[in-house]
Design an enzyme around this catalytic site. Structure first.
Site, PDB file in Angstrom:
ATOM      1  N   LYS A  84      28.982  -9.273 -21.429  1.00 53.98           N
ATOM      2  CA  LYS A  84      27.308  -9.372 -21.186  1.00 53.98           C
ATOM      3  C   LYS A  84      27.505  -7.613 -21.481  1.00 53.98           C
ATOM      4  O   LYS A  84      27.881  -6.890 -20.221  1.00 53.98           O
ATOM      5  CB  LYS A  84      27.104 -10.024 -19.656  1.00 53.98           C
TER       6      LYS A  84
HETATM    7  O1  G3P Z   1      22.273 -13.623 -13.966  1.00 52.51           O
HETATM    8  C1  G3P Z   1      20.900 -13.066 -13.721  1.00 52.51           C
HETATM    9  C2  G3P Z   1      20.260 -12.875 -13.080  1.00 52.51           C
HETATM   10  O2  G3P Z   1      20.021 -14.513 -13.309  1.00 52.51           O
HETATM   11  C3  G3P Z   1      20.102 -12.935 -11.573  1.00 52.51           C
HETATM   12  O3  G3P Z   1      18.574 -13.586 -11.596  1.00 52.51           O
HETATM   13  O4  G3P Z   1      18.206 -13.926  -8.773  1.00 52.51           O
HETATM   14  O5  G3P Z   1      18.983 -11.625  -8.964  1.00 52.51           O
HETATM   15  O6  G3P Z   1      17.045 -11.801 -10.249  1.00 52.51           O
HETATM   16  P1  G3P Z   1      18.130 -12.354  -9.856  1.00 52.51           P
END
Ligand code: G3P
Length: 215
Positions: A84
């Site tokens: 990533k």
């Molecule tokens: O893994 C990346 C993403 O899904 C992060 O989510 O909830 O931290 O905006 P969030």
């Protein structure tokens, strides 16, 4: 559309992978920081459960540092690791280099059509569009997703679109409606997808009526 789990929590991953619905795992430094494991341990632990793409994010800043870190992650599980990479100048450079070496990549922190276009042009295996954070910022996340999907198909890009940063069931449904290739879903949202109050009511009624069936 494929479903991934967005988690670094081993018991969550184990539980949902038993259902056979989850085709891959995405993590990020925030999710890993909530476990008691290092990044390397997290890779090993998830790899022992899931035989599918496992996205692990590089945490260094410069191209050379990120490349070294990426190659070290890759060595732990060359079959399943997806590196990533943040959507930055050096990140795009890294993405192309890793792609040229046959290593899978996931360009993350993507918030616009332009960024997705650059990720696709850089031969990213995946690009992660952060739906929830776009909506938090009052942007039309689904219009952006719709346009990225259209562009992918018009130009026949091979990059798969991951809808990430998912907060609720409705958002998963919308991602499916707009033909996202993949939605990566937090554990609780996955659990919420299973349940519905009408299903619960129906089960109670059927149980009551089952008792009335002549023996
Ligand atoms: O893994 C990346 C993403 O899904 C992060 O989510 O909830 O931290 O905006 P969030």
């Amino acid at each position: 559309m494929q479903l991934f789990i967005d988690s670094a929590n081993i018991s969550e991953i184990k539980e949902v992978s038993n259902l056979g619905l989850i085709k891959g795992v995405t993590t990020n430094p925030t999710l890993i920081s909530k476990t008691n494991s290092s990044i390397d341990e997290t890779i090993r632990n998830i790899s022992s459960i899931v035989d599918g793409p496992i996205s692990i994010e590089v945490t260094k800043d410069t191209y050379n540092e990120m490349l070294e870190q990426a190659l070290n992650f890759y060595k732990i599980n060359p079959r399943n690791i997806v590196i990533k990479v943040p959507m930055t100048y050096d990140g795009l450079k890294l993405c192309r280099e890793l792609s040229n070496q046959g290593i899978k990549t996931n360009i993350t922190l993507c918030f616009s059509v332009s960024q997705a276009l650059l990720a696709m042009e850089s031969k990213a295996t995946y690009v992660s569009l952060f739906i929830g954070r776009l909506l938090d910022d009052n942007q039309d996340a689904f219009e952006i997703l719709n346009n990225i999907v259209k562009i992918k198909h018009i130009y026949n890009f091979q990059t798969e679109i991951i809808s990430a940063s998912i907060r609720n069931v409705k958002q998963v449904e919308k991602c499916a409606q707009y033909a996202s290739d993949i939605v990566t879903i937090p554990y609780q949202v996955l659990k919420d997808m299973i349940t519905n109050s009408l299903t619960d009511k129906g089960i109670i009624k059927f149980k009551e009526d089952a008792l009335k069936i002549v023996k």
